[in-house]
Enzyme design. Structure first.
Site, PDB file in Angstrom:
ATOM      1  N   GLY A   1       0.825  -1.211   0.000  1.00 40.60           N
ATOM      2  CA  GLY A   1       0.000   0.000   0.000  1.00 40.60           C
ATOM      3  C   GLY A   1       0.860   1.262   0.000  1.00 40.60           C
TER       4      GLY A   1
ATOM      5  N   GLY B   1      15.306   7.977  -7.473  1.00 42.16           N
ATOM      6  CA  GLY B   1      16.000   8.260  -6.217  1.00 42.16           C
ATOM      7  C   GLY B   1      17.501   8.348  -6.427  1.00 42.16           C
ATOM      8  N   LEU B   2      18.213   8.555  -5.326  1.00 36.36           N
ATOM      9  CA  LEU B   2      19.666   8.723  -5.383  1.00 36.36           C
ATOM     10  C   LEU B   2      20.379   7.443  -4.942  1.00 36.36           C
ATOM     11  CD1 LEU B   2      21.953  10.906  -5.807  1.00 36.36           C
ATOM     12  CD2 LEU B   2      21.988  11.105  -3.303  1.00 36.36           C
ATOM     13  N   GLY B   3      21.248   6.927  -5.789  1.00 34.90           N
ATOM     14  CA  GLY B   3      22.115   5.807  -5.411  1.00 34.90           C
ATOM     15  C   GLY B   3      23.329   6.336  -4.660  1.00 34.90           C
ATOM     16  N   THR B   4      23.884   5.531  -3.767  1.00 34.92           N
ATOM     17  CA  THR B   4      25.018   6.015  -2.956  1.00 34.92           C
ATOM     18  C   THR B   4      26.169   5.008  -2.865  1.00 34.92           C
ATOM     19  OG1 THR B   4      24.108   5.170  -0.865  1.00 34.92           O
ATOM     20  CG2 THR B   4      23.456   7.406  -1.510  1.00 34.92           C
TER      21      THR B   4
ATOM     22  N   ASP C   1      18.914   5.392  -1.750  1.00 31.42           N
ATOM     23  CA  ASP C   1      19.244   3.961  -1.736  1.00 31.42           C
ATOM     24  C   ASP C   1      20.627   3.778  -1.125  1.00 31.42           C
ATOM     25  OD1 ASP C   1      18.621   1.135  -3.021  1.00 31.42           O
ATOM     26  OD2 ASP C   1      20.745   1.563  -3.380  1.00 31.42           O
TER      27      ASP C   1
ATOM     28  N   TYR D   1      27.765  -0.410   1.948  1.00 28.62           N
ATOM     29  CA  TYR D   1      28.295   0.852   1.398  1.00 28.62           C
ATOM     30  C   TYR D   1      29.017   1.668   2.479  1.00 28.62           C
ATOM     31  CZ  TYR D   1      24.891  -0.085  -2.393  1.00 28.62           C
ATOM     32  OH  TYR D   1      24.134  -0.642  -3.398  1.00 28.62           O
TER      33      TYR D   1
ATOM     34  N   LYS E   1      19.850  -2.396   2.825  1.00 29.91           N
ATOM     35  CA  LYS E   1      19.961  -3.831   2.486  1.00 29.91           C
ATOM     36  C   LYS E   1      20.728  -4.615   3.549  1.00 29.91           C
ATOM     37  CE  LYS E   1      20.354  -2.016  -2.201  1.00 29.91           C
ATOM     38  NZ  LYS E   1      21.299  -0.895  -2.231  1.00 29.91           N
TER      39      LYS E   1
ATOM     40  N   HIS F   1      20.401  -8.231   0.199  1.00 29.62           N
ATOM     41  CA  HIS F   1      21.262  -7.626  -0.828  1.00 29.62           C
ATOM     42  C   HIS F   1      21.725  -8.610  -1.900  1.00 29.62           C
ATOM     43  CE1 HIS F   1      24.403  -4.185  -1.402  1.00 29.62           C
ATOM     44  NE2 HIS F   1      23.983  -4.656  -2.555  1.00 29.62           N
TER      45      HIS F   1
ATOM     46  N   LEU G   1      22.582   3.880 -15.528  1.00 27.17           N
ATOM     47  CA  LEU G   1      23.434   4.578 -16.510  1.00 27.17           C
ATOM     48  C   LEU G   1      24.559   3.673 -16.998  1.00 27.17           C
ATOM     49  CD1 LEU G   1      23.791   8.004 -14.596  1.00 27.17           C
ATOM     50  CD2 LEU G   1      21.987   7.274 -16.186  1.00 27.17           C
TER      51      LEU G   1
ATOM     52  N   SER H   1      26.664   2.307 -14.821  1.00 24.97           N
ATOM     53  CA  SER H   1      27.675   2.324 -13.747  1.00 24.97           C
ATOM     54  C   SER H   1      29.107   2.507 -14.260  1.00 24.97           C
ATOM     55  CB  SER H   1      27.574   1.010 -12.940  1.00 24.97           C
ATOM     56  OG  SER H   1      28.279   1.125 -11.734  1.00 24.97           O
TER      57      SER H   1
ATOM     58  N   SER I   1      25.084   9.879  -8.155  1.00 30.46           N
ATOM     59  CA  SER I   1      26.018  10.935  -8.537  1.00 30.46           C
ATOM     60  C   SER I   1      26.431  11.704  -7.294  1.00 30.46           C
ATOM     61  CB  SER I   1      25.398  11.897  -9.563  1.00 30.46           C
ATOM     62  OG  SER I   1      26.375  12.860  -9.922  1.00 30.46           O
TER      63      SER I   1
HETATM   64  P1  NAP Z   1      24.864   4.313 -12.163  1.00 31.18           P
HETATM   65  O1  NAP Z   1      23.945   5.061 -11.295  1.00 31.18           O
HETATM   66  O2  NAP Z   1      24.371   3.698 -13.408  1.00 31.18           O
HETATM   67  O3  NAP Z   1      26.091   5.225 -12.566  1.00 31.18           O
HETATM   68  C1  NAP Z   1      26.758   6.029 -11.636  1.00 31.18           C
HETATM   69  C2  NAP Z   1      27.963   6.630 -12.344  1.00 31.18           C
HETATM   70  O4  NAP Z   1      27.518   7.492 -13.393  1.00 31.18           O
HETATM   71  C3  NAP Z   1      28.862   7.430 -11.457  1.00 31.18           C
HETATM   72  O5  NAP Z   1      30.193   7.180 -11.873  1.00 31.18           O
HETATM   73  C4  NAP Z   1      28.469   8.877 -11.754  1.00 31.18           C
HETATM   74  O6  NAP Z   1      29.578   9.745 -11.579  1.00 31.18           O
HETATM   75  C5  NAP Z   1      28.053   8.811 -13.212  1.00 31.18           C
HETATM   76  N1  NAP Z   1      26.950   9.742 -13.516  1.00 31.18           N
HETATM   77  C6  NAP Z   1      25.888  10.050 -12.755  1.00 31.18           C
HETATM   78  N2  NAP Z   1      25.090  10.935 -13.369  1.00 31.18           N
HETATM   79  C7  NAP Z   1      25.677  11.194 -14.559  1.00 31.18           C
HETATM   80  C8  NAP Z   1      25.330  12.056 -15.648  1.00 31.18           C
HETATM   81  N3  NAP Z   1      24.229  12.799 -15.628  1.00 31.18           N
HETATM   82  N4  NAP Z   1      26.168  12.075 -16.727  1.00 31.18           N
HETATM   83  C9  NAP Z   1      27.288  11.311 -16.745  1.00 31.18           C
HETATM   84  N5  NAP Z   1      27.668  10.486 -15.746  1.00 31.18           N
HETATM   85  C10 NAP Z   1      26.871  10.440 -14.662  1.00 31.18           C
HETATM   86  O7  NAP Z   1      25.596   3.135 -11.352  1.00 31.18           O
HETATM   87  P2  NAP Z   1      25.608   2.590  -9.856  1.00 31.18           P
HETATM   88  O8  NAP Z   1      26.035   3.628  -8.899  1.00 31.18           O
HETATM   89  O9  NAP Z   1      26.371   1.334  -9.911  1.00 31.18           O
HETATM   90  O10 NAP Z   1      24.081   2.195  -9.589  1.00 31.18           O
HETATM   91  C11 NAP Z   1      23.156   3.093  -8.998  1.00 31.18           C
HETATM   92  C12 NAP Z   1      22.852   2.711  -7.565  1.00 31.18           C
HETATM   93  O11 NAP Z   1      22.268   1.421  -7.518  1.00 31.18           O
HETATM   94  C13 NAP Z   1      24.088   2.570  -6.674  1.00 31.18           C
HETATM   95  O12 NAP Z   1      24.670   3.791  -6.323  1.00 31.18           O
HETATM   96  C14 NAP Z   1      23.515   1.793  -5.542  1.00 31.18           C
HETATM   97  O13 NAP Z   1      22.753   2.634  -4.683  1.00 31.18           O
HETATM   98  C15 NAP Z   1      22.629   0.787  -6.293  1.00 31.18           C
HETATM   99  N6  NAP Z   1      23.335  -0.476  -6.622  1.00 31.18           N
HETATM  100  C16 NAP Z   1      22.854  -1.625  -6.076  1.00 31.18           C
HETATM  101  C17 NAP Z   1      23.478  -2.846  -6.331  1.00 31.18           C
HETATM  102  C18 NAP Z   1      22.929  -4.085  -5.716  1.00 31.18           C
HETATM  103  O14 NAP Z   1      23.654  -5.091  -5.642  1.00 31.18           O
HETATM  104  N7  NAP Z   1      21.698  -4.078  -5.266  1.00 31.18           N
HETATM  105  C19 NAP Z   1      24.601  -2.901  -7.180  1.00 31.18           C
HETATM  106  C20 NAP Z   1      25.051  -1.712  -7.742  1.00 31.18           C
HETATM  107  C21 NAP Z   1      24.407  -0.521  -7.470  1.00 31.18           C
HETATM  108  P3  NAP Z   1      29.495  11.075 -10.639  1.00 31.18           P
HETATM  109  O15 NAP Z   1      29.153  10.594  -9.245  1.00 31.18           O
HETATM  110  O16 NAP Z   1      30.849  11.643 -10.756  1.00 31.18           O
HETATM  111  O17 NAP Z   1      28.412  11.930 -11.211  1.00 31.18           O
END
Ligand code: NAP
Length: 322
Positions: A11, A18-21, A46, A51, A80, A113, A216, A218, A271
């Site tokens: 619900g 959202g924001l990944g970290t 997130d 992390y 997670k 996770h 994006l 990653s 980011s």
């Molecule tokens: P992502 O969000 O696809 O990509 C992040 C990367 O892209 C960073 O290097 C960032 O650099 C760059 N970026 C961000 N905005 C941009 C833009 N507008 N133009 C160009 N580059 C840009 O990858 P991710 O961090 O791996 O995934 C997102 C989130 O998902 C994570 O942060 C985490 O919270 C979660 N995650 C979960 C798992 C899991 O096992 N459940 C695994 C991986 C990730 P800057 O910071 O320099 O902008």
């Protein structure tokens, strides 16, 4: 800015954006990113135990909530359970520590996770490794063992919705069938090169929401484990994405985000760059045409998976679609 949301089977409403970290541990860098995001209208953050930044997020949440800038119910926190805390006797201890770090009395969405439980060192949440540096697998704890403990915390009001991450479709369905509190969300890698068609169909059937990590592609992922096995690929530089960015006068990131959210998938781009944080949230003020959506869907045939669980190969609960 109004962020649309996806209804969860509890619900509650999951913000679609959202924001990944992941990989952000520097205090000043993360605080600046969080303040920029909250001021720009982000409603979802997130994080994860692994992390090592929940305490920093907790400080900023406390700052915003205690000064009345934000009400607790206006922000959605996903975190997670680490793979070393699946054993039933560890789950509540770990969750309590996370609540304390986040300075919250409940978590909006709590995910297992990783489907592959491992042992931790005595008295800490650091993973136990063998003499070759390989993680020691916990081969006794099943997913439903862990889930039963999470259900207790759900009923106690500490966890408002439960889910999983990186489970295969088969593992999600098995857990769904056994669970009393049904999974509300699955978080998996999802972007134009890896579109999770099978899992999305299953989620549609079960009423489980899907969140895309690495929306994006990653580009900074390899820094987390330089010695890991990382397939190559960069959706941000895909020629079609570049063409569409020009056509719509948007950035490549905005095209990639919009493609997913227009398909009803929630996204959590990371980011730490204030300009990009604002750019990324400004992906809901345009619509991709049906023809362009189809062209981007076609990119799914590329089938480039950018993440793998190489450290868990051989685990009895390894998600087989990997
Ligand atoms: P992502 O969000 O696809 O990509 C992040 C990367 O892209 C960073 O290097 C960032 O650099 C760059 N970026 C961000 N905005 C941009 C833009 N507008 N133009 C160009 N580059 C840009 O990858 P991710 O961090 O791996 O995934 C997102 C989130 O998902 C994570 O942060 C985490 O919270 C979660 N995650 C979960 C798992 C899991 O096992 N459940 C695994 C991986 C990730 P800057 O910071 O320099 O902008």
């Amino acid at each position: 800015m109004e962020i649309p949301s996806i209804p969860l089977n509890t619900g509650a409403a999951l913000p679609i954006f959202g924001l990944g970290t992941w990989q952000v541990k520097d205090d000043k860098e993360l605080k600046t990113a969080l303040r920029t995001a909250l001021d720009a209208g982000y409603k979802l953050i997130d994080t994860a135990h692994i992390y090592k930044n929940e305490h920093i997020i907790g400080e900023v949440l406390h700052e915003y909530i205690s000064t009345g800038k934000l009400k607790r119910e206006e922000i959605f926190i996903t975190t997670k359970l680490p793979l070393v805390a699946h054993a039933p006797e560890d789950v509540e201890k770990c969750v309590n520590g996370q609540l304390e770090a986040l300075k919250l009395d409940y978590i909006d969405l709590y995910l297992i996770h990783c489907p592959c439980p491992c042992k931790h060192q005595e008295g800490s949440w650091f993973p136990l490794a063998d003499d070759d540096g390989k993680l020691v697998f916990d081969t006794e704890t099943t997913h439903i063992d862990t889930w039963k403990e999470l259900e207790k915390l759900f009923h106690a009001g500490k966890l408002r919705a439960l889910g999983v991450s990186r489970f295969s479709a088969r593992q999600l369905e098995e857990l769904y069938d056994l669970a009393d509190v049904k999974p509300a969300n699955i978080q998996v890698e999802c972007h134009i090169y890896w579109q999770q068609e099978n899992l999305r169909r299953l989620c549609g059937k079960l009423g489980v929401s899907l969140t895309a990590f690495a929306p994006l592609g990653s580009p900074g992922r390899k820094a987390s484990r330089p010695d890991g096995n990382w397939p190559d690929g960069n959706p941000l530089l895909d020629p079609l994405v570049l063409t569409l960015a020009k056509k719509y006068r948007k950035s490549q990131a905005q095209i990639l985000i919009r493609f997913l959210t227009q398909n009803g998938i929630s996204v959590i781009p990371k980011s730490v760059n204030p300009q990009r944080i604002v750019e990324n949230i400004s992906s809901s003020d345009f619509e991709l045409s049906e023809e362009d959506m189809h062209a981007l869907e076609d990119k799914g045939k590329t089938r480039i998976k950018l993440f793998n669980l190489d450290f868990a190969i051989g685990h009895p609960l390894y998600p087989e679609e990997d």
